[in-house]
Design a protein around this motif. Structure first.
Motif, PDB file in Angstrom:
ATOM      1  N   GLN A1476       0.821  -1.211   0.000  1.00  0.00           N
ATOM      2  CA  GLN A1476       0.000   0.000   0.000  1.00  0.00           C
ATOM      3  C   GLN A1476       0.852   1.258   0.000  1.00  0.00           C
ATOM      4  N   SER A1477       2.083   1.144   0.480  1.00  0.00           N
ATOM      5  CA  SER A1477       2.947   2.338   0.592  1.00  0.00           C
ATOM      6  C   SER A1477       3.739   2.614  -0.674  1.00  0.00           C
ATOM      7  N   LEU A1478       3.658   1.722  -1.651  1.00  0.00           N
ATOM      8  CA  LEU A1478       4.460   1.897  -2.859  1.00  0.00           C
ATOM      9  C   LEU A1478       3.850   2.975  -3.744  1.00  0.00           C
ATOM     10  N   PRO A1479       4.679   3.783  -4.378  1.00  0.00           N
ATOM     11  CA  PRO A1479       4.134   4.797  -5.300  1.00  0.00           C
ATOM     12  C   PRO A1479       3.474   4.158  -6.525  1.00  0.00           C
ATOM     13  N   LEU A1480       4.019   3.045  -7.021  1.00  0.00           N
ATOM     14  CA  LEU A1480       3.378   2.286  -8.078  1.00  0.00           C
ATOM     15  C   LEU A1480       2.916   0.977  -7.452  1.00  0.00           C
ATOM     16  N   LYS A1481       1.622   0.904  -7.221  1.00  0.00           N
ATOM     17  CA  LYS A1481       1.063  -0.260  -6.545  1.00  0.00           C
ATOM     18  C   LYS A1481       0.778  -1.350  -7.583  1.00  0.00           C
ATOM     19  N   PRO A1482       1.373  -2.516  -7.446  1.00  0.00           N
ATOM     20  CA  PRO A1482       1.164  -3.597  -8.425  1.00  0.00           C
ATOM     21  C   PRO A1482      -0.303  -3.947  -8.600  1.00  0.00           C
ATOM     22  N   GLN A1483      -1.018  -3.962  -7.476  1.00  0.00           N
ATOM     23  CA  GLN A1483      -2.434  -4.341  -7.567  1.00  0.00           C
ATOM     24  C   GLN A1483      -3.224  -3.338  -8.396  1.00  0.00           C
ATOM     25  N   ASP A1484      -2.820  -2.062  -8.349  1.00  0.00           N
ATOM     26  CA  ASP A1484      -3.516  -1.044  -9.143  1.00  0.00           C
ATOM     27  C   ASP A1484      -3.205  -1.190 -10.639  1.00  0.00           C
ATOM     28  N   VAL A1485      -1.943  -1.501 -10.943  1.00  0.00           N
ATOM     29  CA  VAL A1485      -1.570  -1.705 -12.342  1.00  0.00           C
ATOM     30  C   VAL A1485      -2.342  -2.888 -12.929  1.00  0.00           C
ATOM     31  N   LEU A1486      -2.387  -3.985 -12.181  1.00  0.00           N
ATOM     32  CA  LEU A1486      -3.115  -5.161 -12.643  1.00  0.00           C
ATOM     33  C   LEU A1486      -4.599  -4.862 -12.768  1.00  0.00           C
ATOM     34  N   PHE A1487      -5.115  -4.105 -11.817  1.00  0.00           N
ATOM     35  CA  PHE A1487      -6.537  -3.771 -11.845  1.00  0.00           C
ATOM     36  C   PHE A1487      -6.892  -2.973 -13.094  1.00  0.00           C
ATOM     37  N   LYS A1488      -6.093  -1.976 -13.407  1.00  0.00           N
ATOM     38  CA  LYS A1488      -6.389  -1.155 -14.579  1.00  0.00           C
ATOM     39  C   LYS A1488      -6.354  -1.983 -15.860  1.00  0.00           C
ATOM     40  N   ALA A1489      -5.444  -2.967 -15.902  1.00  0.00           N
ATOM     41  CA  ALA A1489      -5.336  -3.792 -17.102  1.00  0.00           C
ATOM     42  C   ALA A1489      -6.479  -4.796 -17.212  1.00  0.00           C
ATOM     43  N   LEU A1490      -6.911  -5.321 -16.075  1.00  0.00           N
ATOM     44  CA  LEU A1490      -7.886  -6.418 -16.081  1.00  0.00           C
ATOM     45  C   LEU A1490      -9.321  -5.953 -15.862  1.00  0.00           C
ATOM     46  N   PHE A1491      -9.494  -4.835 -15.219  1.00  0.00           N
ATOM     47  CA  PHE A1491     -10.848  -4.351 -14.977  1.00  0.00           C
ATOM     48  C   PHE A1491     -11.441  -3.751 -16.241  1.00  0.00           C
ATOM     49  N   GLY A1492     -10.566  -3.192 -17.067  1.00  0.00           N
ATOM     50  CA  GLY A1492     -11.022  -2.667 -18.353  1.00  0.00           C
ATOM     51  C   GLY A1492     -11.811  -1.393 -18.224  1.00  0.00           C
ATOM     52  N   CYS A1493     -12.812  -1.304 -19.097  1.00  0.00           N
ATOM     53  CA  CYS A1493     -13.594  -0.072 -19.148  1.00  0.00           C
ATOM     54  C   CYS A1493     -14.548   0.044 -17.968  1.00  0.00           C
ATOM     55  N   GLY A1494     -14.822  -1.056 -17.291  1.00  0.00           N
ATOM     56  CA  GLY A1494     -15.701  -1.020 -16.128  1.00  0.00           C
ATOM     57  C   GLY A1494     -17.172  -1.048 -16.455  1.00  0.00           C
ATOM     58  N   LYS A1495     -17.509  -1.101 -17.758  1.00  0.00           N
ATOM     59  CA  LYS A1495     -18.922  -1.136 -18.120  1.00  0.00           C
ATOM     60  C   LYS A1495     -19.509  -2.517 -17.818  1.00  0.00           C
ATOM     61  N   GLN A1496     -20.790  -2.493 -17.449  1.00  0.00           N
ATOM     62  CA  GLN A1496     -21.473  -3.733 -17.131  1.00  0.00           C
ATOM     63  C   GLN A1496     -22.736  -3.864 -17.970  1.00  0.00           C
ATOM     64  N   CYS A1497     -23.119  -5.109 -18.206  1.00  0.00           N
ATOM     65  CA  CYS A1497     -24.309  -5.379 -19.003  1.00  0.00           C
ATOM     66  C   CYS A1497     -25.503  -4.623 -18.422  1.00  0.00           C
ATOM     67  N   PRO A1498     -26.252  -3.911 -19.251  1.00  0.00           N
ATOM     68  CA  PRO A1498     -27.372  -3.122 -18.726  1.00  0.00           C
ATOM     69  C   PRO A1498     -28.492  -3.971 -18.138  1.00  0.00           C
ATOM     70  N   PHE A1499     -28.466  -5.272 -18.386  1.00  0.00           N
ATOM     71  CA  PHE A1499     -29.540  -6.134 -17.879  1.00  0.00           C
ATOM     72  C   PHE A1499     -29.105  -7.002 -16.698  1.00  0.00           C
ATOM     73  N   CYS A1500     -27.900  -7.575 -16.793  1.00  0.00           N
ATOM     74  CA  CYS A1500     -27.496  -8.511 -15.737  1.00  0.00           C
ATOM     75  C   CYS A1500     -26.224  -8.104 -15.027  1.00  0.00           C
ATOM     76  N   SER A1501     -25.608  -6.970 -15.425  1.00  0.00           N
ATOM     77  CA  SER A1501     -24.417  -6.418 -14.774  1.00  0.00           C
ATOM     78  C   SER A1501     -23.167  -7.256 -15.000  1.00  0.00           C
ATOM     79  N   ALA A1502     -23.152  -8.143 -15.971  1.00  0.00           N
ATOM     80  CA  ALA A1502     -21.933  -8.877 -16.294  1.00  0.00           C
ATOM     81  C   ALA A1502     -20.898  -7.882 -16.813  1.00  0.00           C
ATOM     82  N   PRO A1503     -19.648  -7.970 -16.338  1.00  0.00           N
ATOM     83  CA  PRO A1503     -18.632  -6.974 -16.723  1.00  0.00           C
ATOM     84  C   PRO A1503     -18.160  -7.152 -18.154  1.00  0.00           C
ATOM     85  N   CYS A1504     -17.805  -6.044 -18.769  1.00  0.00           N
ATOM     86  CA  CYS A1504     -17.268  -6.073 -20.129  1.00  0.00           C
ATOM     87  C   CYS A1504     -15.876  -6.693 -20.119  1.00  0.00           C
ATOM     88  N   GLU A1505     -15.598  -7.513 -21.160  1.00  0.00           N
ATOM     89  CA  GLU A1505     -14.303  -8.188 -21.247  1.00  0.00           C
ATOM     90  C   GLU A1505     -13.505  -7.746 -22.467  1.00  0.00           C
TER      91      GLU A1505
END
Length: 1634
Positions: A1476-1505
């Motif tokens: 948590q104290s690192l200026p470049l947090k590995p978990q944040d880098v991975l999150f940005k790459a894997l979470f993507g645009c963050g949009k979810q299906c308007p009907f069932c909320s399945a995340p965009c891949e």
């Protein structure tokens, strides 16, 4: 016996014919010996052989038992009965080669035992495509066979031109044909006879073997010849007869030769057959090319051909069918063949020259035929009279003399005699002739146990068929109504048109039940003995199975034709006699449509039995049928067509076909790559004939039994051509004709044709569009259907090749003369493409070339009509076969040029399943995403992940260096000028341009490397190019922000640094003055006095520095910022802010329900969600926004910078952005309360950050902290202690060690990311889809409701927490984090020591210690703590010039520091806190790459891949039941089970805020959510994962949201954990667990 003068010797000794083992010689006697009793003595002697003697009263002799290829001398003398003989006359001859020798010359000797098979002839090779001539004799057989398969065989195929010697070698075509038949297996022989018959070439009736002197009746070889003709005895002059020629009684007329004759019987036969406009070369004759070459092995061959009337009297030579036979060679050498012909023929025409030969052979036969002696006029009258006398002594013998008339008149005489005699004599079929063949000592090709067994079982099955419709209903019940009903239900599962108001998932469950019940009904059927026989027989390997299948096919075809002919006659009579009786007409129409029965029906039944049994694999039925896919795979390899699509039910038995291909893959392993070729066209336009001609295969071509559905056949590619064509097999698809009359009355016939066209085009590498030029309307229809299919393929990334074939275009200048027509067709194609694009909602496609590569000049072929002349006596047109040959060459060139990967059998099977699933949905484009596309897209995303991280890492490292430069500015010069921002950003921009170019080049190179089906994802290239631009923009914005902050911080510290330096310099001067004063005293001063003197000086000097930093109050700034933000809110909100004490806000958890207790949310949509679910969603959003604010505060705090009001502005912007990301809009009270809560937390955090900064940087406090330092320096100087060593130790401890720790802290983050991306988790962390797959598998394995709930409702939080815990776990294993940190420490210390050593040996580079440490920092990218450096520089004048000495001490202390740091990192540290104290947090880098645009299906909320950043469409591999998010009925409160992937193909409706709460069809969802692609899939497997979740946690969901449990369909309850996992693997195209 001595020679006596006066006895006349024999004269004119001739060798009439020679075989390998015999020779026939003739001579003439002297007229002087007419009245003298005498005989002739013959002696025959070979080289080194004994003399064979014999005598005869005749003037001819058949010499037997000779040796092949041996020279013999024959002597003949006249011998008186009373004694004495004449002088001998002699002649020398050489017997011909034996069959074995001839076969060796042709390269066929190895096939004498191991026979040639059809598959070897059809094999695709370079020679088979491009070879136009033979280079040696051994090439001849295969060359001839291939020409015959293309209907191009002729006598010219029997010559070889040697380019080296310029010599042409020739063989007699009859010898070549005989040799090939001897070396072919029975099934190739059957194909050869069929092809030769179609080319109007005579086929072997009796095949001789010159080695054994045995001939074989070719009954089996002729069984597959089917002829259609119109004799004059039919009542209806427009009707015709279609029959198998071998089993149909037809009068036979034979032509034979006695001795030599100047009349060519073969030429006569050809003229008898043909009219002037239709010349025939049915029988090879002397004047044909290679016809003059002496025969070697074909003497004794009996050929047969047929004259068949067309029903046109002006054209027909005969009004009824007649068979003609032609015996090659002298009948006196082939008595057995002649005897056979005499007993089977209606008439035998014996062509001879004179009467002196032995004509006794004509009288010794027990013949039943009329005998005609045909003699030329050139022989003298006495010989004619002699023959007439002989004829008069015999029964049924006539003499025909060719007198002065021309050939035409002579031929007419022969025709008249033929026509007359065939009306009176018997008619025998070839099958009936086999009985006579046995009696005469001839062999019959069917006389083998395998053939007998195969025919017998086929006969047993066919004999059991009394009524075809009844037989199909009783013996083949699975494929009838049951299979059609299953197909209808499966189609309804895709369309969901009849669901009405029933719950979609319940309706689908009911459909599945019905399907399962029907399958159970199929399993309950008792196998009839016929099906049992069929399965047993096809399970046996070898020739017996092939005989059985061939016999069954031929018998069933005959049965079907006879039944259909009878029904059609009834139908004609019904229409003629009583057309108003519509019921009878309709009944007959149904019977005609149902009367077809073929081998495919038996295989279809077996497939249905297998499909039903495979659902219960442990049953006896399943075990009984388990080997059938292997059997069918073997048959495919043997060239047997297999039904892919059942045209009657319009369905594919997927399990059956899939298992066949799995077995096929095992059989050919590792060779399993295929190219797929198909042909599309209107019904009965010659599609199957075209394929048969191109590849030599045998798809059904009868117009009475057109192809229904789609059949496939494998053609092997030779080893030499596999690399060239990039495949091991060519899979040829033959389809039913489009615009079928049978389907024309159906409403969905256009849909049916579109589905079929889309399927086969989607499966094919090359599609041949077959167009018949007679019907422009049909041409337009087929083009329209094809365009739709091509357009759909384009939309899913596939751009197949297409060849247009225009049939029945006979003009030699067709290509040039049809230029205008081609341009017109292109115009039509463009118009159709534009119209189709509008129908398919595709706006960027306007012309045909947008959907496929098509060159009208190269990809258009014109083919003349099939027949040359008037059928049935017409042969296949040479122009047709030549044009098809050119088409095949063009096709192979196209296949060579295809740069994308070809399918292997496994991929083809997967593509077929996915494509068929897709075409059954109405909206194809939005529903089809096949595994090849998914695989190619996944690979691209994985590459993108690597490129993106490389870019980010490179820019992060560059930013670190830039910030180091900025931070180290002014270390040596207090009056430094800070680097201007524009100069820094110019450098940054250049670096960004460089890295962006690398990214674009990587993408370009990836797509230029045309492998892995990249053409399928070509449309995504632009998206990834935009993602690169977006990544650059975001990185640039982030760099501007961070570099600006660094510059601002440096500028802010510049003033403080100047103050501190001024203060230090003033105090240092005072200290030095005090030191001088104390040292001037005579006696030593004790420490107490020194300290007292120093304190006095310090107090006085300190009072001279009034500098002090002023404390800011963050709460005040926060209040004013919120006040401005709330200015448009109500007074109630303003009061909330005024009453709030910001420093005290945010200490307790934020609770939405308490905030809304007195005021509910104003945005209360008409949604099916209950208020509990809504409150929970609001709470989850609030928690997420609060977490984002806390993270921002923490990030600013760890940078140890001073607080600025901009920090609060950034916090407000982040909060608003997070709130806008979610669909639910907060009312002003809830929004204000949430912001007050967040700002309360920020107020305390920023205030503490500000206070810490003041404590560290206030000049007064800094000066106070330096007091002890100055005192120590003062006392050491007074005592003359060594300053250099102590300063080195101080530098290492206070400056270098913190700098090294900071270095490691800033660089360990990228190291951790690298480890995660390249380690065991590399694949699952490379793309969003694979990451989703990993999470869902883990959830399934843990099987905990709370984890599922967090994943569904708080996906972003869940992903962040999961990634963080995962990184912690990985870094904890084997002390990975500590090891990486130690590695970084070792690396940086080596750089430091290297820099120290280098500078120590180059003292000119640095002038003093300050410059020395500055150079070290710049070379190693270290940032020294500013305050520590200032403390280190206190009293520096005393050691500044002792650089080398300082460096020596520095090296020693650095080694000590290394040990100290290692010990420090060995201590167990809190990894979570560290991360948590690192200026470049590995978990944040991975999150940005894997979470993507963050949009979810308007009907069932399945995340965009979707991959990349700037993708145009959002998609999810797997969608969920809406009940997982607590959707329920408004009134019933029952959780719903609807799944959006099912809803989008149903007639259901939805409403949302985007629709302004108005009801709209789910099918039109893209009108409101155009960026979302939800593939419709109604199968149980598609969403089994979430169905399993709903079935297992239904009660918990209901309890959690205070709702009523969903009504779970039974098939959901039956799902297992394994089913759920399997559905995941299918959805994400994976084969194993992560």
């Amino acid at each position: 016996m001595c020679c006596i003068p006066g006895i006349s010797p024999a004269d004119h000794l001739k060798v009439i014919s020679v075989t390998p083992v015999s020779a026939y010689i003739t001579w003439s006697k002297s007229p002087d010996m007419t009245d003298i009793p005498h005989m002739f003595q013959i002696s025959c002697q070979g080289k080194k052989g004994r003399v064979h003697r014999s005598s005869t009263p005749l003037c001819s002799k058949l010499l037997k038992d000779l040796k092949p290829q041996t020279e013999y001398t024959v002597r003949v003398s006249t011998m008186l009965r009373g004694g004495g003989k004449s002088q001998e006359c002699s002649i020398t001859f050489t017997t011909s080669a034996n069959q074995e020798s001839f076969l060796q010359d042709l390269g066929l000797l190895q096939h004498q035992k191991k026979k040639l098979a059809l598959s070897s002839v059809l094999e695709i090779s370079h020679d088979s495509i491009y070879k136009q001539s033979c280079e040696c004799m051994k090439d001849l057989p295969l060359y001839f066979l291939r020409k015959l398969m293309w209907y191009k065989a002729s006598s010219s195929c029997a010559s070889v031109f040697d380019k080296k010697t310029g010599v042409t070698e020739k063989v007699n075509p009859l010898d070549l044909t005989t040799a090939i038949f001897h070396c072919s297996d029975p099934f190739l022989q059957q194909t050869l006879c069929s092809k030769m018959s179609q080319c109007q070439l005579a086929v072997p009736l009796l095949l001789p073997n010159c080695d054994t002197q045995q001939s074989t009746l070719m009954l089996w070889a002729m069984r597959d010849i089917v002829k259609k003709f119109r004799p004059d005895y039919l009542e209806d002059p427009k009707s015709s007869v279609e029959c198998r020629i071998a089993t149909t009684p037809i009068p036979l007329v034979s032509f034979v030769r006695l001795g030599k004759s100047i009349i060519s019987k073969s030429l006569c036969l050809n003229k008898i057959f043909g009219q002037s406009q239709q010349c025939s070369n049915t029988f090879v004759h002397y004047d044909m090319e290679c016809g003059d070459i002496p025969r070697k092995i074909s003497d004794g061959l009996v050929e047969m051909s047929w004259y068949l009337p067309s029903g046109i009297k002006n054209i027909d030579v005969f009004q009824q069918p007649i068979a003609f036979a032609n015996l090659r060679g002298d009948i006196r050498m082939f008595e057995t063949q002649f005897s056979f012909l005499c007993q089977t023929s209606a008439a035998v025409f014996v062509v001879t020259n004179d009467s002196e030969k032995d004509v006794s052979i004509l009288t010794n036969k027990d013949r039943t035929s009329q005998l005609y002696l045909v003699i030329p006029e050139q022989i003298n009258k006495s010989e004619t009279d002699s023959l007439s006398e002989v004829a008069g002594k015999m029964k049924d013998v006539s003499v025909i003399v060719k007198s002065n008339q021309n050939d035409s008149a002579f031929i007419n005489i022969l025709r008249k005699h033929t026509a007359y005699i065939v009306q009176k004599q018997q008619c025998l079929s070839v099958k009936k002739m086999s009985e006579i063949a046995h009696k005469t000592g001839l062999l019959v090709d069917e006389n083998c146990s395998e053939c007998d067994k195969g025919k017998k079982l086929a006969k047993d099955i066919v004999n059991g068929i009394k009524d075809i419709s009844q037989f199909k209903a009783e013996v083949l019940p699975c494929q009838g109504h049951t299979w059609k009903e299953i197909s209808s239900l499966e189609r309804e599962k895709c369309k969901l048109k009849k669901s009405g108001q029933v719950d979609i998932e319940q309706y689908k469950s009911d459909l599945n039940k019905e399907v399962n019940n029907l399958r159970a009904k199929q399993r309950d059927i008792t196998l009839s003995r016929y099906i049992t026989y069929f399965i047993d027989r096809i399970s046996k390997k070898g020739a017996e199975r092939s005989y059985f299948l061939k016999s069954l096919r031929m018998s069933l075809d005959t049965l079907t034709h006879n039944k259909m002919a009878d029904l059609k006659d009834q139908y004609k009579n019904a229409l003629r006699e009583c057309p108003e009786n519509k019921k009878n007409v309709q009944r007959l129409e149904e019977q005609i449509s149902q009367c077809s029965l073929g081998v495919e029906h038996f295989f279809r039944e077996v497939g249905q039995l297998y499909e039903s049994a495979s659902q219960c694999p442990d049953t006896c039925r399943a075990k009984q049928l388990q080997d059938l896919p292997d059997v069918c795979a073997q048959l495919l390899l043997e060239g047997f067509p297999l039904e892919l699509l059942d045209g009657h039910a319009s369905n594919i038995p997927q399990k059956w076909i899939e298992d066949i291909f799995n077995q096929l893959k095992k059989l050919v392993k590792p060779k399993g790559v295929i190219s797929v070729v198909t042909v599309l066209g209107v019904q009965s336009t010659g599609k199957s004939t075209l394929l048969n001609t191109m590849f030599g295969i045998q798809f059904a071509v009868s117009s009475g039994k057109c192809t229904r559905g789609a059949f496939m056949q494998l053609v092997k590619v030779s080893d030499s051509s596999k690399r060239e064509l990039k495949c091991d097999f060519i899979l040829v698809l033959d389809t039913e004709g489009l615009k079928s009359p049978e389907l024309a009355q159906q409403v969905d016939s256009f849909v049916h044709d579109n589905e079929l066209a889309t399927l086969v085009i989607g499966l094919s590498d090359v599609t041949i569009i077959n167009i018949s030029m007679e019907n422009a309307t049909e041409m337009k229809d087929i083009l329209q259907i094809a365009v739709h299919a091509f357009l759909r393929m384009k939309q899913v990334g596939k751009k197949p090749r297409c060849l247009f074939v225009h049939q029945n275009v006979a003009d030699v200048a067709a290509h040039d003369s049809n230029l205008q027509d081609r341009q017109k067709m292109i115009k039509q194609l463009n118009e159709m493409t534009e119209a189709a694009a509008t129908m398919e909602n595709t706006k960027d496609i306007t012309c045909f070339t947008d959907v496929m590569d098509y060159d009208p000049e190269k990809d258009t072929y014109y083919i003349p009509g099939l027949w040359q002349g008037t059928p049935p006596m017409a042969s296949v047109s040479a122009g047709y076969s030549e044009a098809v040959y050119e088409l095949k060459r063009g096709l192979m060139s196209v296949l060579k040029g295809i740069r994308t990967d070809k399918h292997d059998l496994f991929k083809f099977m997967k593509l077929m399943k996915e494509l068929w699933q897709a075409v059954r949905f109405e909206n194809f484009i939005f529903n089809f995403r096949n595994s090849l596309v998914a695989e190619a897209y996944s690979k691209l995303c994985q590459e993108w992940d690597k490129w993106e991280w490389k870019f980010q890492k490179e820019m992060y490292e560059w930013s670190l260096k830039a910030e180091t430069r900025i931070s180290n500015c002014g270390m040596t010069d207090p009056d430094f000028e800070t680097l201007p921002l524009n100069k820094v950003m110019l450098d940054a921009s250049q670096k960004l341009n460089e890295e962006e170019k690398k990214l674009l080049n990587s993408l370009q190179h990836y797509f230029d490397n045309r492998t892995s089906n990249l053409c399928l994802i070509e449309k995504y290239r632009a998206e990834f190019e935009m993602s690169i631009k977006s990544l650059r923009r975001k990185t640039e914005a982030s760099m501007v922000s961070s570099l600006q902050a660094a510059l601002d911080f440096q500028n802010a510290k510049k003033r403080l640094r100047m103050i501190n330096i001024t203060q230090s310099q003033a105090i240092e001067a005072k200290v030095l003055d005090l030191l001088k004063s104390c040292k001037g005293k005579e006696s030593d001063v004790c420490d107490e006095i020194l300290k007292k003197e120093f304190d006095s000086m310090w107090t006085k000097t300190k009072s001279e520095f009034p500098y002090k930093l002023h404390r800011k109050y963050v709460a005040t700034d926060a209040f004013h910022i919120l006040q401005i933000n709330f200015r448009t809110f109500s007074g109630h909100v303003q009061k909330l802010l005024i009453d709030a004490n910001l420093p005290e806000c945010g200490k307790s958890p934020f609770k939405v329900d308490e905030i809304l207790a007195d005021k509910k949310c104003e945005i209360k949509p008409k949604t099916s969600k209950f208020s509990v679910a809504l409150l929970r969603k609001l709470q989850d959003i609030s928690n997420h926004v609060i977490k984002a604010g806390e993270n921002l505060c923490f990030t600013n705090e760890i940078q140890k910078k001073d607080y600025k009001p901009e920090h609060l502005q950034q916090l407000l912007h982040t909060t608003d952005k997070e709130l806008q990301r979610h669909d639910i809009k907060f009312d002003e009270v809830l929004e204000a309360s949430l912001k007050i809560h967040i700002f309360g937390i920020a107020t305390r955090e920023f205030q503490r950050m500000h206070d810490n900064f003041i404590d560290q940087n206030d000049p007064q406090k800094s000066l106070e902290r330096a007091k002890e330092k100055f005192l120590l320096e003062f006392m050491n100087l007074y005592r003359d202690q060594d300053q250099c060593q102590r300063k080195a130790a101080e530098f290492v401890k206070s400056c270098l060690k913190p700098a090294v720790l900071d270095y490691v802290t800033k660089r360990i983050g990228p190291e951790i990311v690298e480890l995660m991306k390249l380690g065991d988790d590399a694949v699952s962390l490379s793309t969003r889809s694979l990451f989703q797959y990993r999470l869902l598998c883990e959830l399934l394995e843990n099987h905990k409701y709370e984890e599922f709930k967090e994943f569904i409702n708080c996906y972003e939080t869940y992903v962040k927490d999961w990634l963080f815990e995962h990184v912690v776990q990985k870094m904890s294993q084997d002390n990975t984090l500590q090891q990486r940190e130690k590695a970084l420490i070792d690396g940086v210390l080596k750089k430091i020591i290297g820099a120290v050593t280098s500078l120590k040996h180059n003292p000119r580079k640095v002038g003093n210690v300050l410059e020395f440490i500055t150079h070290i920092c710049s070379r190693v990218d270290l940032i020294l703590p500013d305050n520590a450096v200032q403390d280190f520089m206190i009293m520096n004048s005393t050691f500044q010039e002792r650089t080398n000495e300082f460096a020596e001490h520095l090296e020693e202390h650095i080694k000590d520091m290394l040990q100290s740091l290692n010990i420090q990192y060995e201590d167990t540290e809190d990894i979570k806190q560290r991360l948590q104290s690192l200026p470049l947090k590995p978990q944040d880098v991975l999150f940005k790459a894997l979470f993507g645009c963050g949009k979810q299906c308007p009907f069932c909320s399945a995340p965009c891949e979707a991959g990349g950043v700037e993708h145009k469409e959002h998609f999810a591999s797997i969608h969920r039941p809406q009940g997982t998010s607590a959707w329920h009925g408004i009134d019933s409160k029952v959780i719903v089970t609807a799944i959006c992937s099912s809803s989008v193909i149903s007639d259901r409706r939805f409403y949302s805020k985007e629709t302004e709460w108005k009801s709209h069809p789910y099918k039109d969802y893209r009108k409101f959510y155009p960026e979302w692609n939800i593939p419709g899939d109604a199968s149980i497997e598609a969403t089994a994962y979430w169905k399993y979740f709903m079935a297992n946690f239904n009660e918990q969901i209901a309890k959690d949201y205070d709702l009523k449990p969903a009504i779970i369909p039974d098939d959901w309850k039956a799902l297992t954990k394994a089913d759920a996992l399997k559905s995941l693997q299918q959805a994400f195209y994976q084969t194993e667990n992560p």
